[in-house]
Design an enzyme around this catalytic site. Structure first.
Site, PDB file in Angstrom:
ATOM      1  N   ASP A  31     -41.486  14.342   4.133  1.00 45.77           N
ATOM      2  CA  ASP A  31     -40.788  15.114   3.990  1.00 45.77           C
ATOM      3  C   ASP A  31     -39.805  15.124   4.401  1.00 45.77           C
ATOM      4  O   ASP A  31     -39.721  16.501   4.888  1.00 45.77           O
ATOM      5  CB  ASP A  31     -42.112  16.536   3.467  1.00 45.77           C
ATOM      6  N   LYS A  33     -36.161  15.872   5.433  1.00 44.71           N
ATOM      7  CA  LYS A  33     -34.470  16.378   4.595  1.00 44.71           C
ATOM      8  C   LYS A  33     -34.028  17.198   5.828  1.00 44.71           C
ATOM      9  O   LYS A  33     -34.510  17.175   6.224  1.00 44.71           O
ATOM     10  CB  LYS A  33     -35.104  16.877   3.136  1.00 44.71           C
ATOM     11  N   ASN A  36     -35.090  20.039   6.886  1.00 45.83           N
ATOM     12  CA  ASN A  36     -36.282  19.831   8.416  1.00 45.83           C
ATOM     13  C   ASN A  36     -35.851  19.288   9.594  1.00 45.83           C
ATOM     14  O   ASN A  36     -36.649  19.017  10.568  1.00 45.83           O
ATOM     15  CB  ASN A  36     -37.758  19.317   7.639  1.00 45.83           C
ATOM     16  N   ASP A  56     -41.740  20.387  10.526  1.00 48.43           N
ATOM     17  CA  ASP A  56     -42.306  20.707   9.164  1.00 48.43           C
ATOM     18  C   ASP A  56     -43.034  19.979   9.020  1.00 48.43           C
ATOM     19  O   ASP A  56     -43.004  18.942   8.258  1.00 48.43           O
ATOM     20  CB  ASP A  56     -41.740  21.037   8.400  1.00 48.43           C
ATOM     21  N   THR A  82     -40.361  15.717  -1.002  1.00 50.95           N
ATOM     22  CA  THR A  82     -39.226  16.441  -2.168  1.00 50.95           C
ATOM     23  C   THR A  82     -38.670  15.234  -2.804  1.00 50.95           C
ATOM     24  O   THR A  82     -37.915  14.631  -2.081  1.00 50.95           O
ATOM     25  CB  THR A  82     -37.691  17.108  -1.303  1.00 50.95           C
TER      26      THR A  82
END
Length: 338
Positions: A31, A33, A36, A56, A82
């Protein structure tokens, strides 16, 4: 401080350094992005200002936590992350469902995500997007790596930076570099010459983030204003493309069960488990992602009750088509209003 290609390359190298270590101990973040990636310092004069931390790990996959190779393989088939930053193989496996067999993705999904992040850093907007917020169009772009370096925004960006992004956003995973290989790219060489021109990405980045917030707010408002659906007048037309789409989806869901021409609750649950279970993940006592079966079944039950207008406990084709078309109309109206 000039925020240009050199600054962003330094940031990207730190991220690759971090995920290369994670991958070496069989941890895949899944995840990655911009939200994060955290900057340690707030003051530009502080040396730690340029230091990046990866945050995260809620959706990360850790092989050490898997009880068997089979469990690890299953985890590496999960649909999570995401959507804007997901690698094409994640969508491919999700679309295949049970037909995917033993097909699984690997740590290179993180490389793809960082490639998307680096693209956004250099121009302020994502490589994959749809002007009309059509998720299917965006997924198709991702599946075929269809993106461009638009002029004049990309004119001052080095060819090495563009080449590096293209390597990261390679659909064929056998040709996509690993995180460790990315660190050896000419882009990160000590003698690499960067343009000292400041990259004006703040306005584009604000607009991009604003659109993302509006999309989330739009979904919240849609749920809060469901009563407007009741005002929509539905007329059955077998030639209507949206109604034909609904019919195809109805048959797909019905085929998961007894194919009797009605959708029963268990068939709706089977479909959600097959294609939407990532929406119902929760952490167990071991910190692993597991499906909250109660929430999933409650959602399926509420969905069935909403569409089952004659309240006989099953959804007919006519009820399904009406519910599908009405929902589509509602979404379109919400997008117009926003």
């Amino acid at each position: 401080m000039v925020v240009g290609s050199r600054w962003f390359a330094s940031t990207d190298l730190q991220v690759f350094d971090g995920i290369a270590y994670l991958h070496s101990i069989d941890i895949v973040h899944r995840d990655l992005k911009p939200e994060n990636l955290l900057m340690v310092g707030r003051d530009e004069s502080d040396p730690s200002y340029m230091q990046i931390k990866i945050a995260d790990f809620g959706l990360s996959a850790m092989k050490a936590n898997a009880k068997s190779d089979e469990e690890w393989s299953k985890e590496m088939r999960e649909f999570c992350g995401t959507q804007d930053y997901l690698a094409p193989e994640v969508f491919k496996i999700a679309a295949l469902g049970k037909k995917a067999g033993n097909l699984q993705y690997d740590a290179k999904v993180d490389v793809w995500s960082v490639g998307v992040i680096y693209y956004i850093m250099l121009c302020g907007y994502p490589p994959f997007y749809s002007e009309d917020n059509d998720m299917l169009k965006m997924i198709q772009q991702i599946m075929h790596a269809k993106f461009k370096f638009h002029s004049p925004k990309w004119d001052s960006v080095s060819s090495d930076s563009k080449d590096f992004i293209m390597k990261c956003l390679t659909v064929d995973t056998s040709k996509r570099p690993s995180a460790a290989e990315c660190m050896k790219d000419p882009l990160f060489a000590n003698n690499h010459v960067f343009s000292e021109q400041a990259l004006d990405v703040k306005d584009d980045l604000r607009e991009f983030l604003s659109k993302r917030r509006k999309k989330v707010l739009g979904a919240v408002k849609a749920i809060a204003r469901m009563e407007t659906i009741a005002n929509f007048k539905f007329f059955r037309d077998p030639k209507d493309p949206t109604q034909r789409e609904a019919e195809r989806l109805f048959r797909t869901i019905d085929s998961l069960g007894n194919s009797n021409g009605f959708l029963e609750l268990y068939e709706v649950i089977l479909y959600i488990q097959e294609y939407m279970q990532h929406m119902f993940y929760k952490k167990n006592s071991m910190g692993d992602n597991v499906v909250d079966e109660k929430k999933l079944k409650d959602f399926a039950s509420n969905l069935r009750n909403l569409v089952d207008t004659n309240k006989d406990g099953a959804i007919s084709l006519e009820e399904f088509v009406q519910g599908f078309v009405t929902w589509k109309h509602f979404i379109e109206e919400q997008e117009k209003a926003s």
